[in-house]
Scaffold this motif. Structure first.
Motif, PDB file in Angstrom:
ATOM      1  N   MET A   1      47.225   0.657 -23.857  1.00 31.67           N
ATOM      2  CA  MET A   1      47.919   0.203 -22.662  1.00 31.67           C
ATOM      3  C   MET A   1      47.114  -0.879 -21.968  1.00 31.67           C
ATOM      4  O   MET A   1      45.910  -1.006 -22.207  1.00 31.67           O
ATOM      5  N   GLU A   2      47.761  -1.649 -21.127  1.00 31.16           N
ATOM      6  CA  GLU A   2      47.064  -2.721 -20.429  1.00 31.16           C
ATOM      7  C   GLU A   2      47.763  -3.039 -19.107  1.00 31.16           C
ATOM      8  O   GLU A   2      48.955  -2.758 -18.942  1.00 31.16           O
ATOM      9  N   GLY A   3      46.998  -3.568 -18.195  1.00 29.51           N
ATOM     10  CA  GLY A   3      47.550  -3.946 -16.901  1.00 29.51           C
ATOM     11  C   GLY A   3      46.439  -4.091 -15.873  1.00 29.51           C
ATOM     12  O   GLY A   3      45.274  -3.839 -16.172  1.00 29.51           O
ATOM     13  N   TYR A   4      46.848  -4.485 -14.669  1.00 34.24           N
ATOM     14  CA  TYR A   4      45.855  -4.703 -13.615  1.00 34.24           C
ATOM     15  C   TYR A   4      45.494  -3.408 -12.899  1.00 34.24           C
ATOM     16  O   TYR A   4      46.360  -2.581 -12.604  1.00 34.24           O
ATOM     17  N   LEU A   5      44.200  -3.269 -12.643  1.00 32.02           N
ATOM     18  CA  LEU A   5      43.693  -2.174 -11.800  1.00 32.02           C
ATOM     19  C   LEU A   5      42.569  -2.750 -10.932  1.00 32.02           C
ATOM     20  O   LEU A   5      41.889  -3.698 -11.343  1.00 32.02           O
ATOM     21  N   GLY A   6      42.367  -2.134  -9.781  1.00 33.97           N
ATOM     22  CA  GLY A   6      41.150  -2.404  -9.038  1.00 33.97           C
ATOM     23  C   GLY A   6      40.010  -1.650  -9.698  1.00 33.97           C
ATOM     24  O   GLY A   6      40.216  -0.550 -10.220  1.00 33.97           O
ATOM     25  N   ARG A   7      38.811  -2.222  -9.685  1.00 32.55           N
ATOM     26  CA  ARG A   7      37.661  -1.548 -10.306  1.00 32.55           C
ATOM     27  C   ARG A   7      36.437  -1.685  -9.410  1.00 32.55           C
ATOM     28  O   ARG A   7      36.159  -2.760  -8.875  1.00 32.55           O
ATOM     29  N   LYS A   8      35.730  -0.600  -9.261  1.00 26.06           N
ATOM     30  CA  LYS A   8      34.459  -0.615  -8.531  1.00 26.06           C
ATOM     31  C   LYS A   8      33.416   0.128  -9.354  1.00 26.06           C
ATOM     32  O   LYS A   8      33.662   1.266  -9.788  1.00 26.06           O
ATOM     33  N   HIS A   9      32.254  -0.495  -9.546  1.00 24.60           N
ATOM     34  CA  HIS A   9      31.158   0.179 -10.253  1.00 24.60           C
ATOM     35  C   HIS A   9      30.394   1.009  -9.224  1.00 24.60           C
ATOM     36  O   HIS A   9      29.859   0.460  -8.260  1.00 24.60           O
ATOM     37  N   ASP A  10      30.348   2.304  -9.417  1.00 25.36           N
ATOM     38  CA  ASP A  10      29.711   3.178  -8.431  1.00 25.36           C
ATOM     39  C   ASP A  10      28.279   3.551  -8.844  1.00 25.36           C
ATOM     40  O   ASP A  10      27.336   3.359  -8.082  1.00 25.36           O
ATOM     41  N   LEU A  11      28.128   4.063 -10.054  1.00 20.69           N
ATOM     42  CA  LEU A  11      26.785   4.437 -10.525  1.00 20.69           C
ATOM     43  C   LEU A  11      26.471   3.691 -11.824  1.00 20.69           C
ATOM     44  O   LEU A  11      27.327   3.574 -12.703  1.00 20.69           O
ATOM     45  N   GLU A  12      25.234   3.217 -11.921  1.00 21.49           N
ATOM     46  CA  GLU A  12      24.805   2.581 -13.177  1.00 21.49           C
ATOM     47  C   GLU A  12      24.309   3.610 -14.172  1.00 21.49           C
ATOM     48  O   GLU A  12      24.279   3.372 -15.376  1.00 21.49           O
ATOM     49  N   GLY A  13      23.858   4.708 -13.673  1.00 22.61           N
ATOM     50  CA  GLY A  13      23.381   5.800 -14.507  1.00 22.61           C
ATOM     51  C   GLY A  13      23.241   6.999 -13.612  1.00 22.61           C
ATOM     52  O   GLY A  13      23.575   6.911 -12.419  1.00 22.61           O
ATOM     53  N   PRO A  14      22.766   8.117 -14.138  1.00 24.08           N
ATOM     54  CA  PRO A  14      22.657   9.311 -13.310  1.00 24.08           C
ATOM     55  C   PRO A  14      21.852   9.018 -12.041  1.00 24.08           C
ATOM     56  O   PRO A  14      20.726   8.550 -12.131  1.00 24.08           O
ATOM     57  N   ASN A  15      22.456   9.227 -10.886  1.00 22.69           N
ATOM     58  CA  ASN A  15      21.790   9.037  -9.593  1.00 22.69           C
ATOM     59  C   ASN A  15      21.303   7.618  -9.328  1.00 22.69           C
ATOM     60  O   ASN A  15      20.443   7.420  -8.479  1.00 22.69           O
ATOM     61  N   LYS A  16      21.817   6.643 -10.057  1.00 26.66           N
ATOM     62  CA  LYS A  16      21.414   5.264  -9.790  1.00 26.66           C
ATOM     63  C   LYS A  16      22.635   4.462  -9.348  1.00 26.66           C
ATOM     64  O   LYS A  16      23.545   4.223 -10.137  1.00 26.66           O
ATOM     65  N   LYS A  17      22.637   4.074  -8.061  1.00 27.42           N
ATOM     66  CA  LYS A  17      23.778   3.324  -7.533  1.00 27.42           C
ATOM     67  C   LYS A  17      23.894   1.968  -8.206  1.00 27.42           C
ATOM     68  O   LYS A  17      22.876   1.304  -8.460  1.00 27.42           O
ATOM     69  N   ALA A  18      25.105   1.556  -8.455  1.00 28.48           N
ATOM     70  CA  ALA A  18      25.319   0.226  -9.028  1.00 28.48           C
ATOM     71  C   ALA A  18      24.931  -0.827  -8.006  1.00 28.48           C
ATOM     72  O   ALA A  18      25.079  -0.617  -6.796  1.00 28.48           O
ATOM     73  N   SER A  19      24.430  -1.969  -8.461  1.00 28.17           N
ATOM     74  CA  SER A  19      24.018  -3.009  -7.525  1.00 28.17           C
ATOM     75  C   SER A  19      25.236  -3.800  -7.032  1.00 28.17           C
ATOM     76  O   SER A  19      25.346  -4.091  -5.847  1.00 28.17           O
TER      77      SER A  19
END
Ligand code: I3P
Length: 106
Positions: A1-19
């Motif tokens: 499937m394909e289409g538009y979604l909003g995306r937010k990177h929250d964690l880069e790894g366990p307990n590491k917030k995405a920059s």
């Protein structure tokens, strides 16, 4: 499937917030247990992924409604086997649920 979604990177790894934590509106393609992102459908046709990103491998990923995220409606959360976490925002309940199901069964 394909289409538009909003995306937010929250964690880069366990307990590491995405920059980079901002929301992006991206063209998402789910194929062969991978999720790949494009700026738009034209870039999919050209085979140019958004910012040259590698696809997300969905094997052993966990996908669920982001019940704790209150700032937007229709958001689901994807946790990959490497511990990174992403939020995805559908335009309505139906779109969010169909992606949730697609990603969960990928
Ligand atoms: C981020 C942007 C996101 C916000 C995030 C900010 O700033 O405002 O929308 O997430 O907050 O860091 P920038 O665009 O400058 O990177 P929300 O929309 O979920 O609040 P956060 O760091 O608290 O996740």
């Amino acid at each position: 499937m394909e289409g538009y979604l909003g995306r937010k990177h929250d964690l880069e790894g366990p307990n590491k917030k995405a920059s980079n934590r901002s929301w992006n509106h991206l063209y998402c393609v789910l194929r062969n247990s991978e999720l790949t992102f494009y700026k738009d459908a034209k870039n999919l046709a050209l085979g140019v992924p958004y910012h040259g990103e590698e696809p997300l491998a969905l094997r052993h990923a966990i996908c669920e409604i982001a019940a704790n995220y209150k700032k937007k409606k229709h958001v689901f959360k994807l946790r990959l086997s490497n511990g990174s976490e992403w939020l995805f925002h559908g335009k309505d309940e139906e779109e969010m649920l169909s992606w949730l199901q697609g990603v969960s069964t990928a």
